[in-house]
Design an enzyme around this catalytic site. Structure first.
Site, PDB file in Angstrom:
ATOM      1  N   GLU A 221     -70.416  84.830 -51.920  1.00  0.00           N
ATOM      2  CA  GLU A 221     -69.746  86.064 -51.122  1.00  0.00           C
ATOM      3  C   GLU A 221     -69.880  87.471 -51.501  1.00  0.00           C
ATOM      4  O   GLU A 221     -69.129  88.348 -51.385  1.00  0.00           O
ATOM      5  CB  GLU A 221     -68.387  85.849 -50.795  1.00  0.00           C
ATOM      6  CG  GLU A 221     -68.184  84.760 -49.440  1.00  0.00           C
ATOM      7  CD  GLU A 221     -66.651  84.817 -49.023  1.00  0.00           C
ATOM      8  OE1 GLU A 221     -66.621  85.056 -47.682  1.00  0.00           O
ATOM      9  OE2 GLU A 221     -65.767  84.579 -49.653  1.00  0.00           O
TER      10      GLU A 221
ATOM     11  N   HIS B  41     -61.858  90.281 -53.355  1.00  0.00           N
ATOM     12  CA  HIS B  41     -61.764  89.571 -52.130  1.00  0.00           C
ATOM     13  C   HIS B  41     -61.101  88.183 -52.513  1.00  0.00           C
ATOM     14  O   HIS B  41     -61.168  87.625 -53.481  1.00  0.00           O
ATOM     15  CB  HIS B  41     -63.218  89.070 -51.846  1.00  0.00           C
ATOM     16  CG  HIS B  41     -63.244  87.930 -50.651  1.00  0.00           C
ATOM     17  ND1 HIS B  41     -62.843  88.627 -49.301  1.00  0.00           N
ATOM     18  CD2 HIS B  41     -63.815  86.741 -50.705  1.00  0.00           C
ATOM     19  CE1 HIS B  41     -62.884  87.273 -48.576  1.00  0.00           C
ATOM     20  NE2 HIS B  41     -63.485  86.150 -49.341  1.00  0.00           N
TER      21      HIS B  41
ATOM     22  N   HIS C  43     -59.504  84.347 -42.357  1.00  0.00           N
ATOM     23  CA  HIS C  43     -60.215  84.259 -43.747  1.00  0.00           C
ATOM     24  C   HIS C  43     -59.434  84.658 -44.688  1.00  0.00           C
ATOM     25  O   HIS C  43     -59.078  83.995 -45.660  1.00  0.00           O
ATOM     26  CB  HIS C  43     -61.763  84.735 -43.555  1.00  0.00           C
ATOM     27  CG  HIS C  43     -62.539  84.639 -44.694  1.00  0.00           C
ATOM     28  ND1 HIS C  43     -63.845  84.884 -44.684  1.00  0.00           N
ATOM     29  CD2 HIS C  43     -62.267  84.485 -45.997  1.00  0.00           C
ATOM     30  CE1 HIS C  43     -64.452  84.986 -46.000  1.00  0.00           C
ATOM     31  NE2 HIS C  43     -63.376  84.611 -46.894  1.00  0.00           N
TER      32      HIS C  43
END
Ligand code: MN
Length: 245
Positions: free
Chosen positions: A78, A97, A167
């Site tokens: 990612e 993240h 997510h």
């Protein structure tokens, strides 16, 4: 290696381990920082458990999220999240993240995350919500294609963080101490808001309060050593800090 990059590598290690220690990250998640003196690149670790990260794990990437030096190391799938946000937001110097338990209810329910106390103002008056399905239909929910990273960066806009449907979240900072402050207090704000919803009516900072309190948070979190020093000592006390700290 760039002149300041070795100090920054050490600070990425500390920031990452602090965020694990404060339950912002677990086995998953990644921190990056824009390359000192070069807005066209960033530093991020190879794919590894964040609580075990050491300075030698940190690699240099272009804004296309390609490693600058050829490597056999496994890389985070990612990482386009980081490259595409750095491209879109010249003011952003650090990114995390993550998928913290505190924020997940706001990635699942239709309830917006809003600032509900002074330090919670660090999330800003508005927290955007990115629905990957709108642009890309059924996916694995991982953000792996450059166009997925660009879509996320568009949703982030000029805000300080973005929630990602089913997510997690991506949070930005003006530097690593600011990033740790924002990430920790985004989770504390989410916990407080969830608890307040269970009690009843939820009071929210007005836009003007969020702006003023948010500016105060940026000064304390990003430009004084107080919170960085606090979380660094908490990390040392936990025994989870790097061996040389
Ligand atoms: Mn993720």
């Amino acid at each position: 290696m760039h002149e300041l990059a070795s100090d920054v590598r050490r600070d990425i290690v500390l920031a990452t381990r602090m965020l694990v220690n404060e339950s912002v990250m677990d086995a998953f998640g990644h921190v990056s920082v824009r390359l000192p003196g070069d807005p066209g690149g960033y530093l991020m670790s190879r794919a590894c458990a964040p609580n075990l990260i050491v300075a030698g794990d940190i690699l240099e990437f272009t804004l296309e999220s390609d490693p600058v030096e050829p490597t056999k190391a496994q890389l985070f799938a990612e990482r386009v999240i980081h490259g595409e946000i750095y491209k879109a937001r010249p003011d952003v110097m650090a990114i995390v993240h993550c998928h913290p338990t505190s924020l997940l209810p706001f990635c699942i329910s239709a309830t917006p995350l809003v600032p509900v106390f002074l330090m919670g103002a660090t999330i800003g008056h508005h927290v955007p919500f990115w629905n990957q399905r709108d642009d890309f239909g059924d996916t694995s929910l991982l953000v792996v294609k450059p166009e997925e990273g660009r879509s996320l960066a568009r949703a982030l806009g000029q805000n300080s963080m973005v929630l990602m449907r089913l997510h997690g979240a991506t949070i930005t900072g003006a530097n690593l101490p600011d990033l740790v402050f924002r990430a920790v207090y985004a989770c504390r704000n989410a916990d407080a808001q969830s608890a307040a919803h269970a009690l009843g009516r939820v009071a929210v900072l007005s836009p003007g309060e969020a702006e003023r309190a948010g500016a105060l948070c940026s000064r304390v979190g990003g430009f004084s050593s107080r919170t960085w020093d606090f979380w660094r000592q908490q990390l040392q006390l936990s025994g989870n800090g790097p061996a040389d700290d």
